[in-house]
Motif scaffolding. Structure first.
Motif: not given
Length: 102
Positions: A55-75
């Motif tokens: 659903x999301x990649x949450x960084x240590x600073x709390x920033x939340x990355x959502x709406x990514x496809x698999x390619x973007x997620x891996x990057x």
């Protein structure tokens, strides 16, 4: 939590701390990235399951990355490797549909 009756009985979310991209050894696939393969040597074996949706990649600073496809997620996983506190937010679907996602 009070959100048990929103009709999503089969979906639960969990957060999983992820190691560096070089040892992750997990394959993601799709426009809504799902776990497609997990290497026997992956430190996330037992924490992730085939068919889990990210659903999301949450960084240590709390920033939340959502709406990514698999390619973007891996990057993003590669680009944020230095971030030891980052986590994947996993949507775990009902187990009876686990096998159809690969």
């Amino acid at each position: 939590s009070n959100d048990d009756d929103d009709g999503r009985m089969f979906a639960t979310t969990k957060s999983v701390r992820i190691p560096g991209a070089d040892v992750l050894k997990v394959t993601f696939k799709g426009s809504n990235p799902r776990v497609c393969a997990i290497d026997p040597d992956s430190p996330l074996r037992g924490q992730l399951s085939i068919g889990d949706e990210v659903e999301a990649l949450v960084l240590g600073n709390g920033y939340r990355l959502t709406d990514m496809n698999a390619l973007t997620l891996c990057r993003m996983i590669v680009e944020t490797s230095e971030d030891t506190k980052r986590q994947l937010i996993i949507m775990n679907q009902s187990p009876d549909c686990m096998d159809i996602f690969c």
